[in-house]
Write a protein that holds these residues in place. Structure first.
Motif, PDB file in Angstrom:
ATOM      1  N   THR A 153       0.858  -1.192   0.000  1.00 31.18           N
ATOM      2  CA  THR A 153       0.000   0.000   0.000  1.00 31.18           C
ATOM      3  C   THR A 153       0.895   1.243   0.000  1.00 31.18           C
ATOM      4  O   THR A 153       2.119   1.135  -0.036  1.00 31.18           O
ATOM      5  CB  THR A 153      -0.904   0.046   1.258  1.00 31.18           C
ATOM      6  OG1 THR A 153      -0.091   0.312   2.420  1.00 31.18           O
ATOM      7  CG2 THR A 153      -1.663  -1.260   1.455  1.00 31.18           C
ATOM      8  N   GLU A 154       0.256   2.413   0.093  1.00 35.64           N
ATOM      9  CA  GLU A 154       1.007   3.669   0.252  1.00 35.64           C
ATOM     10  C   GLU A 154       1.115   3.957   1.745  1.00 35.64           C
ATOM     11  O   GLU A 154       0.307   4.713   2.298  1.00 35.64           O
ATOM     12  CB  GLU A 154       0.256   4.812  -0.444  1.00 35.64           C
ATOM     13  CG  GLU A 154       0.135   4.665  -1.925  1.00 35.64           C
ATOM     14  CD  GLU A 154       1.378   5.166  -2.652  1.00 35.64           C
ATOM     15  OE1 GLU A 154       2.242   5.802  -2.021  1.00 35.64           O
ATOM     16  OE2 GLU A 154       1.468   4.904  -3.853  1.00 35.64           O
ATOM     17  N   LEU A 155       2.092   3.337   2.391  1.00 34.83           N
ATOM     18  CA  LEU A 155       2.254   3.557   3.831  1.00 34.83           C
ATOM     19  C   LEU A 155       2.655   5.010   4.105  1.00 34.83           C
ATOM     20  O   LEU A 155       3.626   5.509   3.534  1.00 34.83           O
ATOM     21  CB  LEU A 155       3.324   2.622   4.388  1.00 34.83           C
ATOM     22  CG  LEU A 155       3.630   2.807   5.875  1.00 34.83           C
ATOM     23  CD1 LEU A 155       2.439   2.387   6.732  1.00 34.83           C
ATOM     24  CD2 LEU A 155       4.877   2.030   6.269  1.00 34.83           C
ATOM     25  N   ALA A 156       1.876   5.684   4.971  1.00 32.57           N
ATOM     26  CA  ALA A 156       2.136   7.101   5.233  1.00 32.57           C
ATOM     27  C   ALA A 156       2.728   7.350   6.616  1.00 32.57           C
ATOM     28  O   ALA A 156       3.554   8.244   6.791  1.00 32.57           O
ATOM     29  CB  ALA A 156       0.838   7.897   5.092  1.00 32.57           C
ATOM     30  N   VAL A 157       2.322   6.564   7.609  1.00 36.53           N
ATOM     31  CA  VAL A 157       2.697   6.934   8.980  1.00 36.53           C
ATOM     32  C   VAL A 157       2.517   5.764   9.946  1.00 36.53           C
ATOM     33  O   VAL A 157       1.672   4.888   9.719  1.00 36.53           O
ATOM     34  CB  VAL A 157       1.849   8.169   9.422  1.00 36.53           C
ATOM     35  CG1 VAL A 157       0.371   7.855   9.456  1.00 36.53           C
ATOM     36  CG2 VAL A 157       2.298   8.762  10.737  1.00 36.53           C
ATOM     37  N   THR A 158       3.327   5.755  11.006  1.00 32.93           N
ATOM     38  CA  THR A 158       3.178   4.743  12.060  1.00 32.93           C
ATOM     39  C   THR A 158       3.205   5.449  13.424  1.00 32.93           C
ATOM     40  O   THR A 158       3.791   6.533  13.551  1.00 32.93           O
ATOM     41  CB  THR A 158       4.318   3.692  12.035  1.00 32.93           C
ATOM     42  OG1 THR A 158       5.527   4.306  12.451  1.00 32.93           O
ATOM     43  CG2 THR A 158       4.506   3.101  10.657  1.00 32.93           C
ATOM     44  N   LEU A 159       2.583   4.816  14.403  1.00 32.40           N
ATOM     45  CA  LEU A 159       2.560   5.378  15.763  1.00 32.40           C
ATOM     46  C   LEU A 159       2.550   4.241  16.777  1.00 32.40           C
ATOM     47  O   LEU A 159       1.684   3.366  16.730  1.00 32.40           O
ATOM     48  CB  LEU A 159       1.315   6.259  15.945  1.00 32.40           C
ATOM     49  CG  LEU A 159       1.077   6.844  17.337  1.00 32.40           C
ATOM     50  CD1 LEU A 159       2.220   7.754  17.775  1.00 32.40           C
ATOM     51  CD2 LEU A 159      -0.246   7.615  17.372  1.00 32.40           C
ATOM     52  N   LYS A 160       3.538   4.288  17.708  1.00 28.66           N
ATOM     53  CA  LYS A 160       3.604   3.286  18.785  1.00 28.66           C
ATOM     54  C   LYS A 160       3.413   3.985  20.122  1.00 28.66           C
ATOM     55  O   LYS A 160       4.035   5.040  20.351  1.00 28.66           O
ATOM     56  CB  LYS A 160       4.974   2.618  18.804  1.00 28.66           C
ATOM     57  CG  LYS A 160       5.297   1.774  17.599  1.00 28.66           C
ATOM     58  CD  LYS A 160       6.698   1.208  17.771  1.00 28.66           C
ATOM     59  CE  LYS A 160       7.099   0.356  16.588  1.00 28.66           C
ATOM     60  NZ  LYS A 160       8.479  -0.163  16.739  1.00 28.66           N
ATOM     61  N   VAL A 161       2.613   3.378  20.980  1.00 26.63           N
ATOM     62  CA  VAL A 161       2.328   3.977  22.284  1.00 26.63           C
ATOM     63  C   VAL A 161       2.535   2.944  23.381  1.00 26.63           C
ATOM     64  O   VAL A 161       2.172   1.773  23.241  1.00 26.63           O
ATOM     65  CB  VAL A 161       0.873   4.516  22.309  1.00 26.63           C
ATOM     66  CG1 VAL A 161       0.429   4.840  23.727  1.00 26.63           C
ATOM     67  CG2 VAL A 161       0.754   5.749  21.427  1.00 26.63           C
ATOM     68  N   GLU A 162       3.120   3.412  24.503  1.00 28.22           N
ATOM     69  CA  GLU A 162       3.352   2.558  25.669  1.00 28.22           C
ATOM     70  C   GLU A 162       2.058   2.450  26.494  1.00 28.22           C
ATOM     71  O   GLU A 162       1.612   3.454  27.069  1.00 28.22           O
ATOM     72  CB  GLU A 162       4.482   3.183  26.509  1.00 28.22           C
ATOM     73  CG  GLU A 162       4.756   2.520  27.835  1.00 28.22           C
ATOM     74  CD  GLU A 162       5.666   1.299  27.712  1.00 28.22           C
ATOM     75  OE1 GLU A 162       6.431   1.223  26.736  1.00 28.22           O
ATOM     76  OE2 GLU A 162       5.592   0.418  28.587  1.00 28.22           O
ATOM     77  N   LEU A 163       1.469   1.272  26.490  1.00 29.81           N
ATOM     78  CA  LEU A 163       0.287   0.954  27.289  1.00 29.81           C
ATOM     79  C   LEU A 163      -0.835   1.989  27.139  1.00 29.81           C
ATOM     80  O   LEU A 163      -1.292   2.233  26.032  1.00 29.81           O
ATOM     81  CB  LEU A 163       0.695   0.723  28.752  1.00 29.81           C
ATOM     82  CG  LEU A 163       1.601  -0.521  28.930  1.00 29.81           C
ATOM     83  CD1 LEU A 163       2.201  -0.583  30.325  1.00 29.81           C
ATOM     84  CD2 LEU A 163       0.818  -1.801  28.621  1.00 29.81           C
ATOM     85  N   VAL A 164      -1.276   2.609  28.244  1.00 23.89           N
ATOM     86  CA  VAL A 164      -2.412   3.543  28.169  1.00 23.89           C
ATOM     87  C   VAL A 164      -1.956   4.863  27.538  1.00 23.89           C
ATOM     88  O   VAL A 164      -1.007   5.483  28.028  1.00 23.89           O
ATOM     89  CB  VAL A 164      -2.971   3.844  29.575  1.00 23.89           C
ATOM     90  CG1 VAL A 164      -4.197   4.736  29.474  1.00 23.89           C
ATOM     91  CG2 VAL A 164      -3.290   2.562  30.319  1.00 23.89           C
ATOM     92  N   PRO A 165      -2.612   5.312  26.455  1.00 19.70           N
ATOM     93  CA  PRO A 165      -2.208   6.573  25.827  1.00 19.70           C
ATOM     94  C   PRO A 165      -2.278   7.747  26.810  1.00 19.70           C
ATOM     95  O   PRO A 165      -3.265   7.910  27.524  1.00 19.70           O
ATOM     96  CB  PRO A 165      -3.231   6.733  24.690  1.00 19.70           C
ATOM     97  CG  PRO A 165      -3.675   5.343  24.387  1.00 19.70           C
ATOM     98  CD  PRO A 165      -3.683   4.631  25.699  1.00 19.70           C
TER      99      PRO A 165
END
Ligand SMILES: Cc1cc2nc3c(=O)[nH]c(=O)nc-3n(C[C@H](O)[C@H](O)[C@H](O)COP(=O)(O)O)c2cc1C
Length: 146
Positions: free
Chosen positions: A112-124
Motif C-alpha cells: 500500500t502507500e504507507l504514510a505513517v506509524t505510531l507506537k504507544v506505551e500501554l495507556v495513551p
C-alpha cells in the motif's frame, strides 16, 4: 474520500488511541467508518482511500490472531492505492515492543502507500494523544501526481 479506522483491543489501550484517531479523521474526511476487527467486511477494503489500522502486540512481538485475516487480505488484494497508517500499543517490558506494528508496517510498505506509524506505551497519555493530529494529517494529505 472514504476512510476506515479498524482496530483490535482486549484491555482497552488500543481502543483509546483508535477513538482519538477516529475523532481526528472525521475533521478531515466526510465518510469515516470506525470498526473493530470482527466487524470488517474484507470485500469492501478496496473501496476505501485511507486505512488506519490499530493493533496491540501479543506473544513474543506477534500479531494478535484476530488481525491475521486483515494482514492476509491486504497482501492478497489489489489495494496499492490505499493510503495507510498503522498504530498500536505495547509494553516495553517485552523484548519486542509493539512488534505487531512493525509487522504491519513492513507489509503495508510493500502493498500500500504507507504514510505513517505510531507506537504507544500501554495507556495513551496526553503526549501520545497530541501525536494523533500529526498521524492523521500525514495520512490524509493530498496526494500529488506530477
Ligand atoms: C501474553 C502477552 C504478551 C504480550 N506481548 C507483547 C510483546 O511482545 N510486545 C509488546 O510490546 N507488548 C506485548 N504485550 C502487551 C500488550 O500489547 C499491551 O498491554 C497492549 O497495550 C494491550 O492492548 P489493549 O489494551 O488494546 O488490548 C503483551 C501482553 C500480553 C498479555
Amino acid at each position: 474520500m472514504k476512510a476506515l479506522v479498524v482496530y483490535s483491543s482486549v484491555t482497552g489501550n488500543t481502543s483509546i488511541l483508535a477513538e482519538a484517531i477516529y475523532h481526528e479523521m472525521i475533521k478531515h474526511i466526510d465518510h469515516v467508518d470506525f470498526l473493530t476487527i470482527d466487524e470488517v467486511d474484507y470485500q469492501q477494503l478496496a473501496t476505501y482511500d485511507v486505512l488506519a489500522i490499530g493493533t496491540y502486540t501479543w506473544g513474543n512481538g506477534e500479531l494478535p490472531p484476530e488481525m491475521d485475516d486483515l494482514y492476509y487480505e491486504i497482501e492478497q488484494q489489489s489495494v496499492g492505492h490505499l493510503m495507510t497508517g498503522i498504530f498500536g500499543t505495547g509494553d516495553s517490558f517485552y523484548p519486542y515492543f509493539c512488534g505487531a506494528v512493525d509487522h504491519f508496517r513492513d507489509m503495508l510498505f510493500v502493498h500500500t502507500e504507507l504514510a505513517v506509524t505510531l507506537k504507544v506505551e500501554l495507556v495513551p497519555q496526553t503526549e501520545d494523544l497530541n501525536k494523533v493530529s500529526t498521524f492523521c494529517s500525514r495520512l490524509v494529505r493530498t496526494r500529488v501526481t506530477v
